[in-house]
Design an enzyme around this catalytic site. Structure first.
Site, PDB file in Angstrom:
ATOM      1  N   ASN A 102       0.507  -1.030   0.359  1.00  0.00           N
ATOM      2  CA  ASN A 102       0.213  -0.122   0.017  1.00  0.00           C
ATOM      3  C   ASN A 102       1.026   1.092   0.060  1.00  0.00           C
ATOM      4  O   ASN A 102       0.397   2.169   0.408  1.00  0.00           O
ATOM      5  CB  ASN A 102      -0.740  -0.006   1.175  1.00  0.00           C
ATOM      6  N   HIS A 137     -13.901  -1.817   5.971  1.00  0.00           N
ATOM      7  CA  HIS A 137     -12.675  -2.567   6.163  1.00  0.00           C
ATOM      8  C   HIS A 137     -13.115  -3.063   7.268  1.00  0.00           C
ATOM      9  O   HIS A 137     -13.868  -2.342   8.446  1.00  0.00           O
ATOM     10  CB  HIS A 137     -11.755  -1.677   7.023  1.00  0.00           C
ATOM     11  N   GLU A 162     -15.913   4.902   4.026  1.00  0.00           N
ATOM     12  CA  GLU A 162     -14.706   4.885   3.235  1.00  0.00           C
ATOM     13  C   GLU A 162     -14.950   5.667   2.090  1.00  0.00           C
ATOM     14  O   GLU A 162     -15.664   5.660   1.668  1.00  0.00           O
ATOM     15  CB  GLU A 162     -13.939   3.530   2.695  1.00  0.00           C
ATOM     16  N   SER A 181     -10.885  -0.696   0.251  1.00  0.00           N
ATOM     17  CA  SER A 181      -9.865  -1.835   0.363  1.00  0.00           C
ATOM     18  C   SER A 181      -9.766  -2.406  -0.756  1.00  0.00           C
ATOM     19  O   SER A 181      -8.729  -3.130  -1.483  1.00  0.00           O
ATOM     20  CB  SER A 181      -9.125  -1.538   1.980  1.00  0.00           C
ATOM     21  N   ASP A 198     -13.465   7.652   6.396  1.00  0.00           N
ATOM     22  CA  ASP A 198     -11.913   6.817   6.612  1.00  0.00           C
ATOM     23  C   ASP A 198     -11.574   6.860   4.898  1.00  0.00           C
ATOM     24  O   ASP A 198     -11.629   5.932   4.626  1.00  0.00           O
ATOM     25  CB  ASP A 198     -12.427   5.109   6.980  1.00  0.00           C
ATOM     26  N   HIS A 229      -7.207   4.989   1.565  1.00  0.00           N
ATOM     27  CA  HIS A 229      -6.878   4.821   0.399  1.00  0.00           C
ATOM     28  C   HIS A 229      -6.644   6.004  -0.126  1.00  0.00           C
ATOM     29  O   HIS A 229      -6.280   6.418  -1.123  1.00  0.00           O
ATOM     30  CB  HIS A 229      -7.059   3.118  -0.447  1.00  0.00           C
ATOM     31  N   LYS A 259      -0.205   4.248   4.632  1.00  0.00           N
ATOM     32  CA  LYS A 259      -0.302   3.184   3.172  1.00  0.00           C
ATOM     33  C   LYS A 259       0.663   4.638   2.655  1.00  0.00           C
ATOM     34  O   LYS A 259       2.013   4.153   2.238  1.00  0.00           O
ATOM     35  CB  LYS A 259      -1.022   3.153   2.919  1.00  0.00           C
TER      36      LYS A 259
HETATM   37  C1  LIG Z   1      -5.995  -0.177   6.147  1.00  0.00           C
HETATM   38  C2  LIG Z   1      -6.568   0.055   6.617  1.00  0.00           C
HETATM   39  C3  LIG Z   1      -6.956   0.715   7.824  1.00  0.00           C
HETATM   40  C4  LIG Z   1      -5.833   0.246   9.003  1.00  0.00           C
HETATM   41  O1  LIG Z   1      -5.096   0.853   8.939  1.00  0.00           O
HETATM   42  P1  LIG Z   1      -3.409   1.108   9.921  1.00  0.00           P
HETATM   43  O2  LIG Z   1      -2.844   2.173  10.284  1.00  0.00           O
HETATM   44  O3  LIG Z   1      -2.668  -0.229   8.921  1.00  0.00           O
HETATM   45  O4  LIG Z   1      -3.364   0.227  11.104  1.00  0.00           O
HETATM   46  C5  LIG Z   1      -7.913   1.220   8.631  1.00  0.00           C
HETATM   47  N1  LIG Z   1      -9.113   1.786   7.511  1.00  0.00           N
HETATM   48  C6  LIG Z   1      -8.586   1.173   6.070  1.00  0.00           C
HETATM   49  C7  LIG Z   1     -10.434   1.363   5.309  1.00  0.00           C
HETATM   50  C8  LIG Z   1      -7.318   0.573   5.254  1.00  0.00           C
HETATM   51  O5  LIG Z   1      -7.284   0.596   4.392  1.00  0.00           O
END
Ligand SMILES: *Cc1c(COP(=O)(O)O)cnc(C)c1O
Length: 382
Positions: free
Chosen positions: A44, A130, A173, A177, A202, A205, A237
């Site tokens: 990522n 997620h 989101e 993801s 969230d 990405h 990421k």
């Molecule tokens: C990767 C991800 C997370 C978690 O993030 P980390 O920092 O890896 O714990 C949370 N929400 C989404 C949508 C993600 O893709």
């Protein structure tokens, strides 16, 4: 030990048993496994910043000054100057009053939802959210309701039905993801506004990837987030570091500092990661990596389509190659592995039953040649 034999045997039978393998990163999105070089579509690190000299220097400078570990939880003595600087930078970047960083994105979601939504409230969550959001919603005392993926008319129905609840939270989101599609954020934001609900976005990405300066999905779609909203993302990421953050009004940040157990009862984000993330955020200003990533995504979609792969429309660096059957998915992944390409099979429970897939995740580091190799390798499999 007999206790878990059945558990592992059941995973074996279903073809769902997973294991760890040692992966040594190289530059340019390539990795070494068992002495062999692979082009990796499994990460990522969208902008290729994880090994960028500025990011590494930002991390090591902060580490020299403040130590590798924060040494204490944030509320005790774990808020160093680099935490303060990073939170200010994230607040400015997201255009919100304040921001709060957590040791991971997962912990951020758990902390935010459990601290804000109590037993009188309802959390209305997109079905493809997620696992960290699903776990967070389950852990919260609020009622949890799920709406079918991206179906904002169903979201509105739920908002109507729960209109008399204390607080209502819509959880989505920005970029999903496992499918790489973009949420209909304008409609979701309008629904939240119309029903006076909170919107929790969230943007893990999209942070650094979409929008002007990498500001994310709302900027990309030109949607103004309502005042009653929170912007969550990860530093792990595109920013090339590790950690998570939430940005919003100061009052909400104060509630989180006082109520979010995953914030309070965990040692603060490592100063090294905070320093690295701050450098990563600075690099978001350079548009060239984002541009390169977008071009690579366009090329990959075109070549994969020509190779007859089954992929949905999209514009993000996440491209699902839908297969459905777990066995076939694992076999195709193994075939690519033989050809020096790392593209992991994504199986239930990470995705719904019957939708097993290869998840191709692109980076600004990938060359056209990397993408052409991938397309050649999947040709004939569909
Ligand atoms: C990767 C991800 C997370 C978690 O993030 P980390 O920092 O890896 O714990 C949370 N929400 C989404 C949508 C993600 O893709």
């Amino acid at each position: 030990m007999k206790d878990f034999e059945d558990t592992l045997a059941a995973l074996d039978r279903a073809g769902l048993r997973r294991s760890l393998r040692m992966v040594t990163p190289l530059n340019g999105g390539h990795v070494v496994i068992d002495g062999r070089e692979f082009v990796s579509f499994a990460g990522n690190d969208y902008l290729g910043l994880r090994r960028h000299p500025d990011v590494c220097e930002g991390a090591s400078d902060a580490m020299q000054k403040y130590g590798l570990g924060a040494g204490a939880s944030r509320l005790l003595a774990g808020t160093t100057p680099i935490h303060v600087a990073l939170e200010r930078a994230l607040a400015a970047f997201t255009g919100r009053e304040r921001a709060l960083v957590f040791p991971s994105g997962y912990q951020t979601n758990v902390g935010v939802l459990t601290a804000l939504a109590d037993e009188h409230d309802v959390l209305i969550v997109d079905a493809l959210c997620h696992a960290s959001l699903i776990d967070a919603a389950r852990l919260a005392k609020a009622t949890m309701r799920v709406y079918p993926h991206a179906k904002f008319t169903r979201l509105r129905e739920l908002l109507e039905r729960y209109a008399d609840r204390g607080k209502r939270f819509v959880v989505t989101e920005g970029v999903f993801s496992m499918d790489g599609d973009i949420a209909p954020l304008a409609e979701i934001a309008r629904a939240a506004r119309d029903y006076d609900a909170w919107l929790i976005l969230d943007d893990a990405h999209a942070f650094g990837v979409l929008g002007e300066g990498g500001r994310g999905t709302a900027d990309h779609l030109d949607v103004a987030l309502p005042q009653k909203s929170l912007h969550v993302a990860t530093l792990s990421k595109a920013a090339g570091s590790q950690g998570g953050f939430v940005a919003g009004d100061g009052e909400v940040m104060d509630v989180l500092i006082n109520r979010a157990r995953s914030f309070i009862y965990s040692t603060g984000l490592s100063p090294a990661c905070a320093g690295g993330a701050l450098a990563g955020l600075e690099l978001f200003k350079e548009g060239s990596r984002r541009q390169r990533l977008a071009e690579t995504a366009t090329l990959a979609r075109k070549l994969l389509r020509e190779a007859k792969a089954d992929l949905p429309e999209g514009e993000t660096p996440i491209i699902p190659l839908l297969i459905g059957d777990v066995d076939r998915t694992v076999k195709l992944s193994a075939r690519l592995f033989d050809e020096g390409i790392l593209a992991p099979p994504i199986r239930p429970p990470t995705v719904p039953k019957g939708t097993a897939r290869l998840r191709i995740s692109l980076s600004a580091d990938h060359t056209d040649d990397d993408v052409e190799r991938l397309a050649r390798a999947v040709a004939g499999a569909f």
